[in-house]
Write a protein that holds these residues in place. Structure first.
Motif, PDB file in Angstrom:
ATOM      1  N   GLU A  80       0.839  -1.191   0.000  1.00 59.21           N
ATOM      2  CA  GLU A  80       0.000   0.000   0.000  1.00 59.21           C
ATOM      3  C   GLU A  80       0.879   1.249   0.000  1.00 59.21           C
ATOM      4  O   GLU A  80       1.965   1.255   0.593  1.00 59.21           O
ATOM      5  CB  GLU A  80      -0.916   0.025   1.229  1.00 59.21           C
ATOM      6  CG  GLU A  80      -1.981  -1.065   1.209  1.00 59.21           C
ATOM      7  CD  GLU A  80      -2.939  -0.944   2.387  1.00 59.21           C
ATOM      8  OE1 GLU A  80      -2.567  -0.284   3.382  1.00 59.21           O
ATOM      9  OE2 GLU A  80      -4.051  -1.503   2.304  1.00 59.21           O
ATOM     10  N   THR A  95       0.697   5.647   0.369  1.00 54.23           N
ATOM     11  CA  THR A  95      -0.091   6.803   0.796  1.00 54.23           C
ATOM     12  C   THR A  95       0.319   8.004  -0.051  1.00 54.23           C
ATOM     13  O   THR A  95       1.520   8.269  -0.211  1.00 54.23           O
ATOM     14  CB  THR A  95       0.153   7.095   2.283  1.00 54.23           C
ATOM     15  OG1 THR A  95      -0.172   5.924   3.047  1.00 54.23           O
ATOM     16  CG2 THR A  95      -0.712   8.256   2.759  1.00 54.23           C
ATOM     17  N   TRP A 108      -4.769  12.982   2.439  1.00 50.69           N
ATOM     18  CA  TRP A 108      -3.935  11.851   2.048  1.00 50.69           C
ATOM     19  C   TRP A 108      -4.803  10.619   1.827  1.00 50.69           C
ATOM     20  O   TRP A 108      -5.785  10.397   2.525  1.00 50.69           O
ATOM     21  CB  TRP A 108      -2.889  11.554   3.125  1.00 50.69           C
ATOM     22  CG  TRP A 108      -1.809  12.599   3.201  1.00 50.69           C
ATOM     23  CD1 TRP A 108      -1.869  13.785   3.855  1.00 50.69           C
ATOM     24  CD2 TRP A 108      -0.515  12.533   2.592  1.00 50.69           C
ATOM     25  NE1 TRP A 108      -0.699  14.485   3.708  1.00 50.69           N
ATOM     26  CE2 TRP A 108       0.172  13.738   2.938  1.00 50.69           C
ATOM     27  CE3 TRP A 108       0.151  11.593   1.807  1.00 50.69           C
ATOM     28  CZ2 TRP A 108       1.459  14.012   2.506  1.00 50.69           C
ATOM     29  CZ3 TRP A 108       1.446  11.863   1.391  1.00 50.69           C
ATOM     30  CH2 TRP A 108       2.086  13.058   1.731  1.00 50.69           C
ATOM     31  N   TYR A 109      -4.420   9.812   0.828  1.00 51.85           N
ATOM     32  CA  TYR A 109      -5.184   8.619   0.481  1.00 51.85           C
ATOM     33  C   TYR A 109      -4.246   7.411   0.473  1.00 51.85           C
ATOM     34  O   TYR A 109      -3.084   7.510   0.066  1.00 51.85           O
ATOM     35  CB  TYR A 109      -5.843   8.776  -0.892  1.00 51.85           C
ATOM     36  CG  TYR A 109      -6.727   9.995  -0.996  1.00 51.85           C
ATOM     37  CD1 TYR A 109      -8.065   9.939  -0.609  1.00 51.85           C
ATOM     38  CD2 TYR A 109      -6.213  11.214  -1.447  1.00 51.85           C
ATOM     39  CE1 TYR A 109      -8.875  11.067  -0.692  1.00 51.85           C
ATOM     40  CE2 TYR A 109      -7.013  12.337  -1.540  1.00 51.85           C
ATOM     41  CZ  TYR A 109      -8.333  12.259  -1.155  1.00 51.85           C
ATOM     42  OH  TYR A 109      -9.138  13.377  -1.227  1.00 51.85           O
ATOM     43  N   THR A 110      -4.767   6.281   0.945  1.00 51.28           N
ATOM     44  CA  THR A 110      -3.988   5.042   0.951  1.00 51.28           C
ATOM     45  C   THR A 110      -4.552   4.103  -0.105  1.00 51.28           C
ATOM     46  O   THR A 110      -5.748   3.783  -0.090  1.00 51.28           O
ATOM     47  CB  THR A 110      -4.033   4.368   2.329  1.00 51.28           C
ATOM     48  OG1 THR A 110      -3.473   5.249   3.306  1.00 51.28           O
ATOM     49  CG2 THR A 110      -3.238   3.068   2.316  1.00 51.28           C
ATOM     50  N   SER A 111      -3.700   3.676  -1.025  1.00 53.23           N
ATOM     51  CA  SER A 111      -4.134   2.825  -2.141  1.00 53.23           C
ATOM     52  C   SER A 111      -3.306   1.554  -2.178  1.00 53.23           C
ATOM     53  O   SER A 111      -2.104   1.563  -1.883  1.00 53.23           O
ATOM     54  CB  SER A 111      -3.996   3.562  -3.470  1.00 53.23           C
ATOM     55  OG  SER A 111      -4.782   4.730  -3.487  1.00 53.23           O
ATOM     56  N   LYS A 112      -3.962   0.481  -2.553  1.00 59.06           N
ATOM     57  CA  LYS A 112      -3.297  -0.816  -2.675  1.00 59.06           C
ATOM     58  C   LYS A 112      -2.806  -1.016  -4.110  1.00 59.06           C
ATOM     59  O   LYS A 112      -3.511  -0.715  -5.067  1.00 59.06           O
ATOM     60  CB  LYS A 112      -4.261  -1.940  -2.288  1.00 59.06           C
ATOM     61  CG  LYS A 112      -3.638  -3.329  -2.316  1.00 59.06           C
ATOM     62  CD  LYS A 112      -4.664  -4.374  -1.914  1.00 59.06           C
ATOM     63  CE  LYS A 112      -4.072  -5.780  -1.939  1.00 59.06           C
ATOM     64  NZ  LYS A 112      -5.064  -6.806  -1.578  1.00 59.06           N
TER      65      LYS A 112
END
Length: 407
Positions: free
Chosen positions: A193, A195, A204-208
């Protein structure tokens, strides 16, 4: 370094000769032969080999230094030829990958920052709704923060993605994709993941990471419009892609720039025209180098063998047979050099591209079978012609002066 190396080798060669007594220098050098050198031609399949084959094998072992230098010289020439043709093959492969597989559109319309809804509706009605949005982002990589871009793709049939083997892949809507080179740089893999946040947005965004793609020109993060909007973000396109003919269109309301993929590719191909000049130069240099090396070593070899050839003439060997003996050995050495030069040439061009490409580029060196054949034929033809020409000296051997040279 080259000057120092040449100076050192010249010094060693001259010192060895100047150490010899004058009487010894005037005589034909008699090769130092060990009985064990003959064992290889008296065993196995070589036991039934022809006299010329046995003679050449023994001569190669007697003159190891000269033989090695001949092989090294031809290897270097073949490497240059492989590099020359490989440059063209690699760049042509890059152009096909970038402009035939990934970019499947004719025109890209870069939208103005402040376009209106009415302008956008008019553009998409005329030219289609295949769009993308590119955002500058900041992402956290451990304790560091890195800057990059994320491309939100809503133009699946126009802007495509490929894997490591250049096969098409489809982006899924459950995460982001990053390019292979970027994943190596940040030590990221599928399932990790990251950020990130877009510049101008403090959230802020957390992406896989759900997949990797490979791009020869742009190392970035990619996502679908559906995934982007699932994060609660507003999708605002900044580019429209179309296959309509816009060659006569100079201006569109709401569009900042009209880019033709054909013109971009033409510019790259013009650059290849300059590279073709370099390729021709490399081919000429390698041919001249091959000629000089083979000629010099062939002349040296003939001078050393003149005594033996005169002896063979006395024993009844015809000029044609002696020519075949002389040419056969040199062709053996040339073929050995060609075989070694092919993989070394590929390794050399791979190293060049791996070292010279910047962070944004990711493509491998490629050499086609045809290019290998050109390199083989080019090196072999030069070797054949030079040796055939040198072999004519056999007719002019003065048997009396050659055999009495040591008196």
């Amino acid at each position: 370094m080259v000057i120092l190396l040449v100076t050192f080798v010249t010094y060693l060669s001259c010192r060895k000769i100047l150490k010899e007594p004058a009487s010894q220098a005037l005589r034909v050098e008699i090769p130092k032969v060990k009985n064990t050198n003959f064992d290889i031609t008296t065993k196995g399949i070589l036991k039934k080999a022809s006299i010329s084959t046995k003679w050449n094998i023994r001569d190669v072992f007697r003159n190891k230094g000269r033989s090695i230098m001949a092989v090294v010289g031809v290897t270097g020439c073949t490497m240059l030829l492989v590099c020359a043709f490989g440059l063209l093959d690699t760049m042509n492969s890059y152009l096909d990958w970038e402009f035939e597989k990934i970019n499947n559109f004719k025109y890209k319309l870069s939208l103005q920052n402040n376009y209106s809804e009415e302008q956008y509706e008019e553009i998409t009605q005329k030219y289609g709704n295949a769009t993308t949005q590119t955002l500058g982002i900041e992402l956290k990589n451990g304790d560091k923060k890195e800057t990059n871009v994320i491309v939100i793709n809503d133009a699946k049939e126009y802007v495509k993605y490929t894997n490591h083997n250049k096969d098409y892949i489809n982006l899924s809507d459950d995460g982001i994709y990053i390019t292979e080179k970027l994943s190596d740089k940040y030590s990221l893999k599928i399932g990790d993941e990251i950020t990130w946040h877009a510049f101008g947005d403090n959230n802020w965004y957390t992406s896989k990471i759900v997949g990797l793609n490979r791009d020869p020109q742009n190392q970035q993060i990619n996502a679908t419009r559906s995934y982007y909007e699932s994060l609660g973000l507003n999708y605002k396109p900044d580019a429209v892609y179309t296959n309509k003919d816009l060659s006569e269109v100079n201006e569109i309301s709401g569009v900042d720039k009209i880019q033709s993929v054909g013109n971009i590719r033409s510019g790259m191909e013009n650059m290849l025209g300059v590279m073709k000049t370099m390729v021709v130069l490399l081919i000429v240099v390698s041919a001249v180098l091959s000629f000089v090396i083979i000629y010099n070593l062939g002349t040296l070899s003939f001078s050393e063998k003149q005594y033996q050839f005169a002896t063979l003439k006395v024993l009844g060997f015809k000029d044609k047979q002696i020519k075949n003996i002389f040419v056969k050995q040199n062709i053996w050495l040339a073929v050995t050099g060609i075989i070694l030069g092919l993989p070394l040439g590929f390794s050399m061009i791979s190293y060049i591209f791996g070292s010279a490409l910047g962070e944004n580029y990711d493509f491998n060196a490629e050499v086609s079978i045809v290019s290998y054949l050109f390199a083989i034929v080019g090196s072999y033809v030069v070797a054949i012609l030079v040796n055939k020409w040198l072999s004519r000296k056999v007719k002019s051997i003065d048997m009396v002066s050659s055999l009495k040279a040591n008196e």
